[in-house]
Design a protein around this motif. Sequence first.
Motif, PDB file in Angstrom:
ATOM      1  N   UNK A  35       0.954  -1.083   0.233  1.00 28.06           N
ATOM      2  CA  UNK A  35      -0.010   0.020  -0.204  1.00 28.06           C
ATOM      3  C   UNK A  35       0.857   1.292  -0.045  1.00 28.06           C
ATOM      4  N   UNK A  36       1.853   1.291   0.798  1.00 26.78           N
ATOM      5  CA  UNK A  36       2.719   2.412   0.708  1.00 26.78           C
ATOM      6  C   UNK A  36       3.454   2.702  -0.630  1.00 26.78           C
ATOM      7  N   UNK A  37       3.928   1.651  -0.930  1.00 25.87           N
ATOM      8  CA  UNK A  37       4.571   1.717  -2.329  1.00 25.87           C
ATOM      9  C   UNK A  37       3.633   2.227  -3.347  1.00 25.87           C
ATOM     10  N   UNK A  38       2.438   1.618  -3.589  1.00 24.61           N
ATOM     11  CA  UNK A  38       1.396   2.318  -4.281  1.00 24.61           C
ATOM     12  C   UNK A  38       1.202   3.889  -4.208  1.00 24.61           C
ATOM     13  N   UNK A  39       0.763   4.086  -3.013  1.00 25.40           N
ATOM     14  CA  UNK A  39       0.617   5.536  -2.624  1.00 25.40           C
ATOM     15  C   UNK A  39       1.834   6.248  -3.109  1.00 25.40           C
ATOM     16  N   UNK A  40       3.135   6.034  -2.857  1.00 28.66           N
ATOM     17  CA  UNK A  40       4.130   6.859  -3.135  1.00 28.66           C
ATOM     18  C   UNK A  40       4.292   7.022  -4.597  1.00 28.66           C
ATOM     19  N   UNK A  41       4.230   5.785  -5.437  1.00 24.28           N
ATOM     20  CA  UNK A  41       4.438   5.971  -6.949  1.00 24.28           C
ATOM     21  C   UNK A  41       3.332   6.550  -7.610  1.00 24.28           C
ATOM     22  N   UNK A  42       2.169   6.678  -6.925  1.00 22.82           N
ATOM     23  CA  UNK A  42       1.046   7.297  -7.555  1.00 22.82           C
ATOM     24  C   UNK A  42       0.972   9.000  -7.181  1.00 22.82           C
ATOM     25  N   UNK A  43       1.577   9.188  -5.877  1.00 21.07           N
ATOM     26  CA  UNK A  43       1.808  10.665  -5.861  1.00 21.07           C
ATOM     27  C   UNK A  43       2.780  11.210  -6.724  1.00 21.07           C
ATOM     28  N   UNK A  44       4.041  10.471  -6.977  1.00 18.25           N
ATOM     29  CA  UNK A  44       5.134  10.965  -7.910  1.00 18.25           C
ATOM     30  C   UNK A  44       4.347  11.215  -9.284  1.00 18.25           C
ATOM     31  N   UNK A  45       3.791   9.878  -9.768  1.00 20.85           N
ATOM     32  CA  UNK A  45       2.846  10.621 -11.020  1.00 20.85           C
ATOM     33  C   UNK A  45       1.876  11.665 -10.918  1.00 20.85           C
ATOM     34  N   UNK A  46       1.304  11.507 -10.048  1.00 21.10           N
ATOM     35  CA  UNK A  46       0.192  12.872  -9.846  1.00 21.10           C
ATOM     36  C   UNK A  46       1.029  14.313  -9.667  1.00 21.10           C
ATOM     37  N   UNK A  47       2.242  14.323  -9.064  1.00 22.43           N
ATOM     38  CA  UNK A  47       3.073  15.437  -9.267  1.00 22.43           C
ATOM     39  C   UNK A  47       3.638  15.700 -10.425  1.00 22.43           C
ATOM     40  N   UNK A  48       4.069  14.817 -11.238  1.00 21.66           N
ATOM     41  CA  UNK A  48       4.559  15.023 -12.819  1.00 21.66           C
ATOM     42  C   UNK A  48       3.478  15.390 -13.509  1.00 21.66           C
ATOM     43  N   UNK A  49       2.397  14.885 -13.444  1.00 19.61           N
ATOM     44  CA  UNK A  49       1.199  15.328 -14.262  1.00 19.61           C
ATOM     45  C   UNK A  49       0.627  16.662 -13.825  1.00 19.61           C
ATOM     46  N   UNK A  50       0.640  16.924 -12.722  1.00 18.43           N
ATOM     47  CA  UNK A  50       0.128  18.214 -12.145  1.00 18.43           C
ATOM     48  C   UNK A  50       1.047  19.284 -12.657  1.00 18.43           C
ATOM     49  N   UNK A  51       2.366  19.208 -12.523  1.00 13.72           N
ATOM     50  CA  UNK A  51       3.465  20.044 -13.261  1.00 13.72           C
ATOM     51  C   UNK A  51       3.463  20.240 -14.645  1.00 13.72           C
ATOM     52  N   UNK A  52       3.164  19.108 -15.243  1.00 11.66           N
ATOM     53  CA  UNK A  52       2.924  19.173 -16.786  1.00 11.66           C
ATOM     54  C   UNK A  52       1.666  19.814 -17.347  1.00 11.66           C
ATOM     55  N   UNK A  53       0.720  19.772 -16.592  1.00 16.52           N
ATOM     56  CA  UNK A  53      -0.687  20.362 -16.681  1.00 16.52           C
ATOM     57  C   UNK A  53      -0.531  21.904 -16.618  1.00 16.52           C
ATOM     58  N   UNK A  54       0.239  22.247 -15.668  1.00 16.47           N
ATOM     59  CA  UNK A  54       0.490  23.825 -15.438  1.00 16.47           C
ATOM     60  C   UNK A  54       1.436  24.226 -16.695  1.00 16.47           C
ATOM     61  N   UNK A  55       2.353  23.627 -16.973  1.00 12.95           N
ATOM     62  CA  UNK A  55       3.461  24.436 -18.027  1.00 12.95           C
ATOM     63  C   UNK A  55       2.735  23.734 -19.347  1.00 12.95           C
ATOM     64  N   UNK A  56       1.693  23.182 -19.502  1.00 10.77           N
ATOM     65  CA  UNK A  56       0.805  22.869 -20.675  1.00 10.77           C
ATOM     66  C   UNK A  56       1.824  21.786 -21.741  1.00 10.77           C
ATOM     67  N   UNK A  57       2.338  20.817 -20.991  1.00 10.49           N
ATOM     68  CA  UNK A  57       2.987  19.805 -21.910  1.00 10.49           C
ATOM     69  C   UNK A  57       2.526  18.433 -21.874  1.00 10.49           C
ATOM     70  N   UNK A  58       1.613  18.328 -23.059  1.00 11.12           N
ATOM     71  CA  UNK A  58       0.943  17.061 -23.091  1.00 11.12           C
ATOM     72  C   UNK A  58       1.981  15.650 -22.834  1.00 11.12           C
ATOM     73  N   UNK A  59       2.884  15.546 -23.410  1.00 14.19           N
ATOM     74  CA  UNK A  59       3.802  14.489 -23.411  1.00 14.19           C
ATOM     75  C   UNK A  59       4.086  13.998 -21.883  1.00 14.19           C
ATOM     76  N   UNK A  60       4.470  15.056 -21.248  1.00 14.99           N
ATOM     77  CA  UNK A  60       4.897  14.441 -19.788  1.00 14.99           C
ATOM     78  C   UNK A  60       3.568  14.448 -18.918  1.00 14.99           C
ATOM     79  N   UNK A  61       2.479  15.231 -19.281  1.00 19.48           N
ATOM     80  CA  UNK A  61       1.446  14.626 -18.703  1.00 19.48           C
ATOM     81  C   UNK A  61       0.755  13.377 -18.609  1.00 19.48           C
TER      82      UNK A  61
END
Length: 95
Positions: A35-61
């Motif tokens: 469970x902890x590994x799942x949450x950690x990996x998903x949080x990293x993915x959400x952080x990457x997607x959120x930053x990509x959304x703000x800078x409008x970069x679709x491939x990184x999102x």
Amino acid sequence: MSKAPVSAPQPAAGTGIYDGVDHREPTGHGNSPAAWTTVAVMLIGALIAAIAFVIANTPIFIAGVVIMLLGLVVGFAMRKAGYGVGGSKLKNTGH
């Protein structure tokens, strides 16, 4: 003014939304390496997607979303390997 006590109406028995829940078995609340590994990996993915959304970069999102989905796969695999709640690879300390 009346000095009669005022009482709030009491709800009828058996009208709650959790009436059918069996509370005899502990739920574990996901406190496991899987469970902890799942949450950690998903949080990293959400952080990457959120930053990509703000800078409008679709491939990184899309990469961030893929990482979040990968987190689900990793957690499922770890649970099947015995690292989930009540898994065979975990030492039961009684806490």
